[in-house]
Every structure is written in C-alpha cells, then in structure tokens.
Design a protein around this motif. Structure first.
Motif, mmCIF file in Angstrom:
data_model
loop_
_atom_site.group_PDB
_atom_site.id
_atom_site.type_symbol
_atom_site.label_atom_id
_atom_site.label_comp_id
_atom_site.label_asym_id
_atom_site.label_seq_id
_atom_site.Cartn_x
_atom_site.Cartn_y
_atom_site.Cartn_z
ATOM 1 N N ALA A 55 20.408 -0.182 24.658
ATOM 2 C CA ALA A 55 19.558 -0.306 25.843
ATOM 3 C C ALA A 55 20.362 -0.175 27.131
ATOM 4 N N GLU A 56 21.527 -0.802 27.168
ATOM 5 C CA GLU A 56 22.385 -0.709 28.360
ATOM 6 C C GLU A 56 22.768 0.732 28.650
ATOM 7 N N ARG A 57 23.124 1.460 27.615
ATOM 8 C CA ARG A 57 23.620 2.822 27.797
ATOM 9 C C ARG A 57 22.511 3.831 28.112
ATOM 10 N N THR A 58 21.300 3.507 27.743
ATOM 11 C CA THR A 58 20.196 4.434 27.984
ATOM 12 C C THR A 58 19.266 3.976 29.099
ATOM 13 N N GLN A 91 30.118 6.655 23.933
ATOM 14 C CA GLN A 91 30.375 7.288 25.226
ATOM 15 C C GLN A 91 29.377 8.411 25.493
ATOM 16 N N LYS A 92 29.065 9.172 24.445
ATOM 17 C CA LYS A 92 28.112 10.280 24.592
ATOM 18 C C LYS A 92 26.716 9.756 24.915
ATOM 19 N N ILE A 93 26.295 8.670 24.254
ATOM 20 C CA ILE A 93 24.985 8.073 24.552
ATOM 21 C C ILE A 93 24.958 7.607 25.999
ATOM 22 N N GLU A 94 26.044 6.972 26.453
ATOM 23 C CA GLU A 94 26.101 6.490 27.837
ATOM 24 C C GLU A 94 26.064 7.650 28.827
ATOM 25 N N THR A 130 19.151 10.849 21.235
ATOM 26 C CA THR A 130 18.750 12.075 20.548
ATOM 27 C C THR A 130 18.626 11.811 19.051
ATOM 28 N N PRO A 131 17.946 12.681 18.324
ATOM 29 C CA PRO A 131 17.891 12.529 16.865
ATOM 30 C C PRO A 131 19.287 12.460 16.230
ATOM 31 N N GLU A 132 20.231 13.197 16.780
ATOM 32 C CA GLU A 132 21.610 13.168 16.279
ATOM 33 C C GLU A 132 22.228 11.775 16.454
ATOM 34 N N PHE A 133 22.056 11.178 17.632
ATOM 35 C CA PHE A 133 22.596 9.846 17.892
ATOM 36 C C PHE A 133 21.922 8.817 16.994
ATOM 37 N N ARG A 134 20.592 8.935 16.850
ATOM 38 C CA ARG A 134 19.851 7.996 16.003
ATOM 39 C C ARG A 134 20.352 8.053 14.558
ATOM 40 N N ALA A 135 20.543 9.259 14.058
ATOM 41 C CA ALA A 135 21.025 9.425 12.684
ATOM 42 C C ALA A 135 22.415 8.815 12.526
ATOM 43 N N CYS A 136 23.261 8.990 13.513
ATOM 44 C CA CYS A 136 24.611 8.437 13.465
ATOM 45 C C CYS A 136 24.564 6.906 13.471
#
Length: 105
Positions: free
Chosen positions: A86-89, A6-9, A15-21
C-alpha cells in the motif's frame, strides 16, 4: 525481492507480473496482503498504518505488527506485507487523525 519492491515503488502499480511474484515468493501471506490492498483494508492514520483483518484491526509500524502471527512467531505477517504494498502504490485510505483517538475509552 529487493528489485521487485523498488520496481513497485517506482511504477506505483501492482501489475500482474508483480502480483505473481508476490504470490510466488510469499504464498498465502502474499495472497492475503494483495487482497487487503485490493479491498481497501489498509488505512493510514497520522501515527500508524492499520490493516483490517477478519476479526480485528492490526497496527503496523515498520516491521512490527500487533497480530498474533507476528507476536508469537516473530515473523513477517501478511499485514506487514499489505502495508508495504500500500505504501509503495498509494493504495490506502488516509485518515487525518490519530489512530489512538479512535479507541473507545
């Protein structure tokens, strides 16, 4: 994981945080999915999303993919993850045509 998706969308950025997760939760599948998005290998046609893999293109529709990993193991593959990202970004190429029209008959 629902919160991170939801946060990515909401933010529409990886972000680096999302990528790490993504990498922590999905491991190698997550790394491959992020790579596909980063390298512009996710395409959206009128009818399907398509992810370009090493040797082929794979159709992704919802929670279904035409790759062997999905077909034989019945699990979420990295192509599906790449499409979700890809959809969310918005990080995909859009082709205003039907994917089936690109097939050689």
């Amino acid at each position: 994981m629902r919160g991170i998706w939801q946060k990515i969308e909401q933010d529409r950025v990886l972000t680096p945080e999302f990528r790490a997760c993504i990498e922590r939760v999905y491991g190698e599948r997550g790394r491959k999915a992020l790579g596909a998005v980063d390298e512009g290998r996710v395409k959206r046609y009128r009818d399907f999303f398509v992810v370009v893999g090493r040797g082929d293109e794979y159709i992704v529709e919802g929670d279904f993919c035409t790759c062997g990993d999905f077909l034989f193991r019945g699990r979420e593959c990295w192509h599906i993850l790449a499409v979700r990202l890809a959809e969310r970004t918005g990080l995909y190429e859009f082709y205003d045509l039907w994917y089936q029209d690109t097939w050689n008959v």
